[in-house]
Design a protein around this motif. Structure first.
Motif, short mmCIF file in Angstrom:
data_model
loop_
_atom_site.label_atom_id
_atom_site.label_comp_id
_atom_site.label_asym_id
_atom_site.label_seq_id
_atom_site.Cartn_x
_atom_site.Cartn_y
_atom_site.Cartn_z
N ALA A 404 0.83 -1.21 0.00
CA ALA A 404 0.00 0.00 0.00
C ALA A 404 0.86 1.26 0.00
CB ALA A 404 -0.91 0.01 1.22
N GLY A 405 0.57 2.19 -0.87
CA GLY A 405 1.22 3.49 -0.89
C GLY A 405 0.18 4.57 -0.64
N PHE A 406 0.12 5.06 0.59
CA PHE A 406 -0.90 6.05 0.97
C PHE A 406 -0.29 7.06 1.93
CE2 PHE A 406 -3.64 2.76 -0.59
CZ PHE A 406 -4.79 3.39 -1.00
N PHE A 407 -1.04 8.14 2.13
CA PHE A 407 -0.65 9.17 3.09
C PHE A 407 -1.88 9.61 3.85
CE2 PHE A 407 -0.48 13.68 4.19
CZ PHE A 407 0.73 13.79 4.86
N VAL A 408 -1.71 9.91 5.14
CA VAL A 408 -2.82 10.47 5.91
C VAL A 408 -2.27 11.42 6.96
CG1 VAL A 408 -2.87 8.53 7.56
CG2 VAL A 408 -4.93 9.92 7.21
N CYS A 409 -3.00 12.50 7.19
CA CYS A 409 -2.63 13.47 8.22
C CYS A 409 -3.90 13.88 8.97
CB CYS A 409 -1.98 14.70 7.59
SG CYS A 409 -1.35 15.90 8.79
N LYS A 410 -3.78 14.06 10.28
CA LYS A 410 -4.91 14.41 11.14
C LYS A 410 -4.69 15.80 11.72
CE LYS A 410 -7.39 12.57 15.21
NZ LYS A 410 -7.41 11.45 16.19
N LEU A 411 -5.64 16.69 11.46
CA LEU A 411 -5.55 18.08 11.92
C LEU A 411 -6.77 18.40 12.78
CD1 LEU A 411 -4.56 19.69 8.50
CD2 LEU A 411 -3.00 19.13 10.38
N ARG A 412 -6.54 19.00 13.94
CA ARG A 412 -7.63 19.38 14.84
C ARG A 412 -7.90 20.86 14.73
NH1 ARG A 412 -8.08 21.03 20.34
NH2 ARG A 412 -10.04 20.32 21.29
N ARG A 413 -9.16 21.23 14.58
CA ARG A 413 -9.52 22.64 14.51
C ARG A 413 -9.55 23.21 15.93
NH1 ARG A 413 -14.02 25.95 10.92
NH2 ARG A 413 -13.36 28.00 11.68
N ILE A 414 -8.73 24.22 16.14
CA ILE A 414 -8.60 24.77 17.49
C ILE A 414 -9.31 26.13 17.64
CG2 ILE A 414 -6.49 23.56 18.06
CD1 ILE A 414 -4.88 25.97 17.19
N LYS A 415 -9.66 26.75 16.52
CA LYS A 415 -10.42 28.01 16.62
C LYS A 415 -11.08 28.36 15.29
CE LYS A 415 -6.36 31.02 16.00
NZ LYS A 415 -5.57 32.10 16.61
#
Length: 415
Positions: A404-415
């Motif tokens: 598998a060749g994939f990418f993932v990033c998790k971003l939290r909304r802080i404001k």
């Protein structure tokens, strides 16, 4: 052998001359069912090794033959070099195929070229980058990008990875191991609940009943990285595998898809898997909609990308992908992430993923986004699948992530 060669030619001709996607070409071509596995293997093998096979033809022919002859030669050369078929049986079948296609006048030429190939396979280019491009059938620009990003040793491991695994994911409530044991399939557990690598798995009526589906392990890994909640927007959803998977984590899933016929695929997928909490909308996610501001607990942007992480499954990508394409895709990716980020509630999450292994489509997109907004901060993902932590996000590469060749990033909304 001639029937397999003919069916392979008919599919490959659609890919080469009509620019069809290989999966569509296979599904849209009548082929002998008993030979389907052999035909499919040849089609995928020829496309996966197209640059190498084209190089052989350029070395053996004084001038580039017409497409019909090139395709016949590629089928023959692949069978001889990669499948170990009898050279003379392959040559005879290739000559017969010429005649069957109404190109009998070229049969002598095909015979002569293949005999030269049998006598001596042309050596690879001496120049290093050219040699790597031909040896692994990767476009030269992509070879350069992989070496620049990962170094030569890692790039070679990525290009040479040939892991072929069928990942079967069972629907919620189904005991996959009992099912596979009952049907006596050899299988291997993946790191994820309900998902298994199965050897020789054949689709049956239970697929249509929603007992199981096919989903790549990389796609399952991305879904596993997504925390649950009440509302999810899957912003570029087709064909719907992630939306269907995540329907078990969210009370309501909204799936956006730009193309109407692909939006229909999501609806069909959801019905088959009996997920009634998915709403599909045919719309462009890059077009801002103020009414959606802070509406969702989570947004998944599985962005359009180069597909460089899934070339084994989609070898036709190698034929047409250019460096200019990637530049255009990057602009689309930037526009999409800025647009859909508005739809995340404060305290909610934005997930960005691709099936690319190029940093300019992955970590660089996140870096650009975070440099231009203070509304989000990155949270580290702890994945059950082997990956590489980059400056931003988690990168899976085929050589260490079951192909598998994939990418993932998790971003939290802080404001």
């Amino acid at each position: 052998m001639i029937n397999v060669f003919y069916d392979s030619y008919c599919i490959l001709n659609k890919v080469y001359s009509e620019k069809s996607f290989v999966k569509q070409a296979i599904n849209g071509t009548f082929i002998e069912e008993k030979n389907r596995p052999k035909t499919t293997k040849i089609v995928y093998g020829v496309l996966d090794n197209d640059i190498r096979l084209s190089y052989y033809i350029s070395r053996l022919c004084p001038k580039n033959p017409k497409l019909v002859v090139r395709t016949i030669l590629k089928i023959a050369m692949y069978n001889i070099e990669f499948l170990g078929k009898s050279p003379y049986a392959v040559t005879d079948s290739s000559v017969t195929l010429c005649k069957k296609l109404g190109k009998g006048g070229m049969s002598g030429f095909v015979n002569a070229v293949l005999r030269k190939f049998i006598d001596e396979i042309p050596p690879l280019p001496q120049e290093k980058l050219q040699r790597l491009s031909v040896e692994y059938s990767y476009p030269l620009f992509l070879v350069k990008k992989l070496i620049s990003t990962y170094g030569e040793d890692k790039a070679i491991k990525i290009m040479s990875c040939d892991t072929e695994r069928t990942c079967v994911r069972f629907n919620k409530g189904v005991n996959g191991e009992e099912y596979l044991d009952y049907l006596r399939f050899a299988y291997e557990k993946t790191p994820f609940d309900g998902a298994y690598f199965v050897n020789g798995f054949k689709r049956n009526k239970d697929f249509d009943e929603g007992i199981y589906t096919f989903q790549s392990v990389g796609s399952v890994a991305i879904c596993d990285a997504v925390s649950g909640g009440k509302t999810l927007l899957d912003a570029c959803s087709a064909p719907g595998g992630k939306a269907v998977n995540l329907a078990d984590k969210f009370e309501q899933v909204t799936a956006f898809e730009l193309h109407a016929h692909r939006a229909q695929l999501i609806e069909e997928y959801a019905r088959r898997m009996k997920k009634t909490n998915i709403t599909v909308e045919n719309r462009d996610s890059s077009v801002y909609d103020e009414s959606l501001n802070e509406k969702f607990d989570a947004v998944l942007l599985d962005s359009p990308c180069s597909g460089t992480g899934v070339l084994k499954d989609n070898p036709d990508i190698k034929l047409n992908r250019t460096e200019e394409d990637i530049k255009n895709l990057i602009e689309i990716q930037k526009k999409l992430i800025f647009t859909v980020s508005n739809y995340v509630k404060v305290g909610g999450y934005l997930y960005y993923s691709t099936c690319s292994i190029l940093k300019e489509e992955n970590a660089d997109i996140i870096g650009d986004f975070l440099s231009k907004t203070d509304r989000f901060e990155e949270e580290k993902i702890l994945s059950k699948l082997n990956g590489i932590y980059t400056k931003h996000g988690l990168q899976f590469t085929p050589d260490v992530s079951f192909g598998a060749g994939f990418f993932v990033c998790k971003l939290r909304r802080i404001k």
